[in-house]
Design a protein around this motif. Structure first.
Motif, PDB file in Angstrom:
ATOM      1  N   UNK A 122       0.815  -1.208   0.000  1.00 56.69           N
ATOM      2  CA  UNK A 122       0.000   0.000   0.000  1.00 56.69           C
ATOM      3  C   UNK A 122       0.850   1.260   0.000  1.00 56.69           C
ATOM      4  N   UNK A 123       0.212   2.433  -0.081  1.00 56.16           N
ATOM      5  CA  UNK A 123       0.954   3.701  -0.072  1.00 56.16           C
ATOM      6  C   UNK A 123       1.692   3.892   1.246  1.00 56.16           C
ATOM      7  N   UNK A 124       2.794   4.614   1.193  1.00 53.93           N
ATOM      8  CA  UNK A 124       3.630   4.848   2.372  1.00 53.93           C
ATOM      9  C   UNK A 124       3.908   6.339   2.503  1.00 53.93           C
ATOM     10  N   UNK A 125       3.737   6.863   3.709  1.00 54.32           N
ATOM     11  CA  UNK A 125       4.050   8.255   4.018  1.00 54.32           C
ATOM     12  C   UNK A 125       5.313   8.291   4.867  1.00 54.32           C
ATOM     13  N   UNK A 126       6.336   9.001   4.398  1.00 50.75           N
ATOM     14  CA  UNK A 126       7.605   9.139   5.115  1.00 50.75           C
ATOM     15  C   UNK A 126       7.734  10.580   5.574  1.00 50.75           C
ATOM     16  N   UNK A 127       7.929  10.780   6.861  1.00 52.36           N
ATOM     17  CA  UNK A 127       8.077  12.123   7.411  1.00 52.36           C
ATOM     18  C   UNK A 127       9.452  12.264   8.051  1.00 52.36           C
TER      19      UNK A 127
ATOM     20  N   UNK B  33      14.031   4.423  -1.080  1.00 50.47           N
ATOM     21  CA  UNK B  33      14.685   3.481  -1.999  1.00 50.47           C
ATOM     22  C   UNK B  33      14.994   2.157  -1.313  1.00 50.47           C
ATOM     23  N   UNK B  34      15.368   2.214  -0.019  1.00 50.87           N
ATOM     24  CA  UNK B  34      15.634   0.982   0.723  1.00 50.87           C
ATOM     25  C   UNK B  34      14.372   0.133   0.850  1.00 50.87           C
ATOM     26  N   UNK B  35      13.235   0.796   1.087  1.00 49.68           N
ATOM     27  CA  UNK B  35      11.963   0.065   1.160  1.00 49.68           C
ATOM     28  C   UNK B  35      11.657  -0.592  -0.176  1.00 49.68           C
ATOM     29  N   UNK B  36      11.887   0.134  -1.267  1.00 52.90           N
ATOM     30  CA  UNK B  36      11.649  -0.432  -2.602  1.00 52.90           C
ATOM     31  C   UNK B  36      12.518  -1.672  -2.837  1.00 52.90           C
TER      32      UNK B  36
ATOM     33  N   UNK C 196       3.432   1.304  -6.698  1.00 53.72           N
ATOM     34  CA  UNK C 196       3.332   1.623  -5.269  1.00 53.72           C
ATOM     35  C   UNK C 196       3.739   3.076  -5.074  1.00 53.72           C
ATOM     36  N   UNK C 197       2.926   3.831  -4.364  1.00 53.19           N
ATOM     37  CA  UNK C 197       3.172   5.248  -4.160  1.00 53.19           C
ATOM     38  C   UNK C 197       3.801   5.481  -2.785  1.00 53.19           C
ATOM     39  N   UNK C 198       4.963   6.124  -2.787  1.00 53.45           N
ATOM     40  CA  UNK C 198       5.630   6.538  -1.549  1.00 53.45           C
ATOM     41  C   UNK C 198       5.785   8.047  -1.607  1.00 53.45           C
ATOM     42  N   UNK C 199       5.295   8.744  -0.593  1.00 53.00           N
ATOM     43  CA  UNK C 199       5.389  10.202  -0.561  1.00 53.00           C
ATOM     44  C   UNK C 199       6.096  10.627   0.714  1.00 53.00           C
TER      45      UNK C 199
ATOM     46  N   UNK D 218      -7.144  16.605   3.341  1.00 51.46           N
ATOM     47  CA  UNK D 218      -7.305  15.725   4.492  1.00 51.46           C
ATOM     48  C   UNK D 218      -7.624  14.311   4.048  1.00 51.46           C
ATOM     49  N   UNK D 219      -8.454  14.153   3.010  1.00 47.31           N
ATOM     50  CA  UNK D 219      -8.794  12.797   2.572  1.00 47.31           C
ATOM     51  C   UNK D 219      -7.565  12.075   2.012  1.00 47.31           C
ATOM     52  N   UNK D 220      -6.693  12.807   1.319  1.00 47.81           N
ATOM     53  CA  UNK D 220      -5.464  12.196   0.826  1.00 47.81           C
ATOM     54  C   UNK D 220      -4.536  11.842   1.986  1.00 47.81           C
ATOM     55  N   UNK D 221      -4.448  12.733   2.969  1.00 50.10           N
ATOM     56  CA  UNK D 221      -3.612  12.461   4.136  1.00 50.10           C
ATOM     57  C   UNK D 221      -4.085  11.199   4.856  1.00 50.10           C
ATOM     58  N   UNK D 222      -5.383  11.061   5.055  1.00 52.59           N
ATOM     59  CA  UNK D 222      -5.904   9.865   5.734  1.00 52.59           C
ATOM     60  C   UNK D 222      -5.575   8.614   4.939  1.00 52.59           C
ATOM     61  N   UNK D 223      -5.615   8.720   3.632  1.00 49.03           N
ATOM     62  CA  UNK D 223      -5.320   7.563   2.781  1.00 49.03           C
ATOM     63  C   UNK D 223      -3.842   7.200   2.847  1.00 49.03           C
ATOM     64  N   UNK D 224      -2.989   8.214   2.888  1.00 50.13           N
ATOM     65  CA  UNK D 224      -1.549   7.961   2.896  1.00 50.13           C
ATOM     66  C   UNK D 224      -1.031   7.516   4.252  1.00 50.13           C
ATOM     67  N   UNK D 225      -1.639   7.989   5.321  1.00 47.74           N
ATOM     68  CA  UNK D 225      -1.086   7.754   6.656  1.00 47.74           C
ATOM     69  C   UNK D 225      -1.435   6.388   7.224  1.00 47.74           C
ATOM     70  N   UNK D 226      -2.061   5.519   6.427  1.00 46.81           N
ATOM     71  CA  UNK D 226      -2.324   4.162   6.916  1.00 46.81           C
ATOM     72  C   UNK D 226      -1.017   3.467   7.281  1.00 46.81           C
ATOM     73  N   UNK D 227       0.012   3.668   6.472  1.00 46.08           N
ATOM     74  CA  UNK D 227       1.358   3.170   6.779  1.00 46.08           C
ATOM     75  C   UNK D 227       2.286   4.371   6.763  1.00 46.08           C
ATOM     76  N   UNK D 228       2.925   4.613   7.884  1.00 45.35           N
ATOM     77  CA  UNK D 228       3.696   5.849   8.034  1.00 45.35           C
ATOM     78  C   UNK D 228       5.001   5.564   8.769  1.00 45.35           C
ATOM     79  N   UNK D 229       6.087   6.128   8.285  1.00 48.93           N
ATOM     80  CA  UNK D 229       7.389   6.012   8.936  1.00 48.93           C
ATOM     81  C   UNK D 229       7.935   7.411   9.194  1.00 48.93           C
TER      82      UNK D 229
END
Length: 530
Positions: free
Chosen positions: A210-215, A227-230, A323-326, A343-354
């Motif tokens: 699924x999509x991944x949000x990296x902060x 890139x390491x996750x990929x 796979x989308x990583x932002x 906000x709807x995009x944030x909720x969708x992206x933050x399901x998996x967050x690092x």
């Protein structure tokens, strides 16, 4: 219990395992007395997870189990009857053999017998505990092991042989080396508690499609993490495509991301696939989600929901398996509050967050990474730089590293470049580090002065000014305001200095500061320097 060698038997009855011929070159030994029928000793030893050899009274090999055969590369048939030291070729055999002691004179000088032997057998009561060393296997590979010996006795208690246990320590040594060098996940390294949590989560995150949000702040390694996750995912053989679109106008960013059809706009003379199509089957990494226009964010949400994109000028959808990583260097909740992130995009992206912690929160990693980078650049430049002087190290440990790991890496490269000896001295460090240290001391003095003045209500103090009315009620808040102000002033001066040193070339200035180009552009805009 006793052992016995079976007599001649039919070929089909001489088996070391069910369905496989005997590998020992002789009828297998059996153990009697523990069951109504004799038990195959070789099969029993094969069940043990460590290497085991049965030696006769003269330390010649009579039997090895499968684990030891795998470890040494020899079969029992090949080494039966030869001294164990010739089969195991262990480092402890020469001078630390647990069954032999050196022959010495009264003065302690080691001598040889007429046959050339340097050892005498010891009593089994003197057997040392397990010893660690190396063995050299058939393929001349050195393997770390732990070895121990135990006597084998007959019914009368006489020693008739020896049980030699050999434990492979390869994994233990690798773990010790990994601990000494720090944890690692691809190019990411570190040994702080904060990074250990990241490393523990990475394998599971990599297998999630699924999509991944990296902060994380600028320079913490978000690009490297993506890139390491990929590379650890099932998409590793497919493309990893990075897109940094923050500096592009909206229509160009849309075309760059989704592609366009011929004639979609003036200058579109041919079809363009876009980053999504280029990443087909792999991973698309967007570097700063908060800088994308809201209209493009809406199209990203549609892709996440439907798995299709619409190139500019196209009416038919195009399916994309990507796979989308932002990533973002700001607090995504704050971006939502400011209206810069849907906000709807944030909720969708933050399901998996690092989240990658800033370098200042990684404790011992500063010195560890400094040594890591200096070793890397010293090897690349063929220099003998081994470390920093005490004063240079204290200067680095006191620096806040606003550019995080990227800035530390640049500082290490700069220092190794200037250093011509083995030790990095303060003169080899960038000058702005000492300016930052002076600014920090000045800010601390102002903070303390503000607190004292505020406590006594002295007019003219920073906490008593009209512009810091809140600070009058809370001297601590006044100190924080002064600290924030001094940091802003310092950043403004650092940017001006970097631009002057690089002839206003922003790319080089960003690299000098340890920032990304988009970060430099944003800060220049923030301080009105554009």
């Amino acid at each position: 219990m006793s052992t016995q060698q079976t007599g001649p038997a039919a070929p089909h009855s001489i088996r070391s395992r069910a369905g496989s011929p005997a590998r020992h070159g002789a009828p297998p030994p059996h153990v009697s007395g523990i069951s109504p029928l004799p038990v195959d000793l070789a099969a029993m030893l094969d069940a043990l997870p460590v290497g085991v050899a049965l030696l006769d009274i003269d330390c010649s090999i009579r039997l090895m189990n499968r684990a030891l055969e795998t470890l040494t590369g020899f079969t029992t048939a090949e080494v039966r009857g030869i001294p164990c030291r010739h089969a195991l070729r262990a480092s402890i055999c020469l001078y630390r053999c647990p069954l032999r002691r050196p022959l010495t004179t009264a003065s302690g000088v080691t001598v040889a017998t007429a046959s050339g032997a340097h050892y005498d057998m010891i009593d089994d009561g003197e057997l040392p505990p397990a010893q660690e060393g190396d063995i050299l296997n058939r393929h001349r590979r050195r393997i770390p092991v732990r070895m121990s010996m135990s006597p084998l006795r007959d019914a009368d208690g006489r020693v008739v042989g020896w049980l030699h246990a050999v434990e492979d320590l390869t994994l233990v040594r690798e773990l010790e080396e990994k601990t000494a060098k720090g944890e690692a996940f691809g190019p990411l390294v570190g040994r702080s508690v904060a990074m250990e949590r990241v490393f523990q989560a990475l394998p599971a995150v990599a297998q999630n499609d699924g999509p991944l949000l990296v902060t994380g702040e600028t320079g913490t390694g978000k690009d490297t993490l993506a890139e390491a996750v990929h590379k650890a995912s099932s998409r590793a053989r497919e493309p990893f495509v990075k897109a940094s679109l923050s500096s592009l106008p909206e229509f160009l960013a849309e075309s760059e991301l989704f592609g366009h059809r011929k004639g979609a706009f003036p200058g579109a003379e041919e079809n363009k696939p876009g980053r999504f199509r280029l990443a087909q089957g792999g991973t698309l990494y967007l570097t700063e989600i908060g800088d994308l226009p809201l209209s493009i964010q809406g199209r990203l949400l549609a892709f996440l929901d439907e798995g299709v994109i619409y190139p500019v000028g196209a009416t038919d959808p195009v399916a994309c398996d990507v796979r989308l990583v932002v990533a973002t260097n700001r607090d995504p909740e704050q971006l939502v509050a400011e209206g810069r992130l849907r906000e709807d995009l944030f909720r969708r992206l933050s399901a998996v967050r690092l989240h990658l912690p800033p370098l200042r929160d990684r404790g011992e990693d500063i010195e560890f990474l400094l040594n890591h980078f200096m070793g890397h650049f010293a090897a690349r430049m063929k220099k003998t730089v081994r470390g920093c002087s005490g004063k240079a190290l204290r200067t680095l440990l006191d620096y806040p590293f606003p550019g995080n790991v990227r800035e530390l890496r640049n500082i290490a490269e700069y220092a190794v470049t200037l250093c011509h000896g083995e030790t990095v001295m303060p003169a080899h460090l960038p000058a702005y580090l000492f300016q930052a240290k002076a600014e920090a001391r000045r800010a601390e003095r102002e903070r303390r002065t503000g607190r004292v003045a505020g406590a006594f209500g002295q007019p003219g103090s920073p906490d008593a000014s009209d512009t810091t009315g809140d600070a009058q009620a809370s001297p601590g808040d006044g100190g924080e305001h002064l600290a924030r102000t001094s940091v802003s002033d310092l950043e403004r001066r650092l940017i001006a200095d970097a631009l002057q040193r690089t002839g206003n070339r922003r790319g080089e200035a960003a690299e000098l500061l340890g920032w990304g180009r988009s970060t430099l552009w944003r800060k220049m805009k923030q301080y009105g320097m554009c």
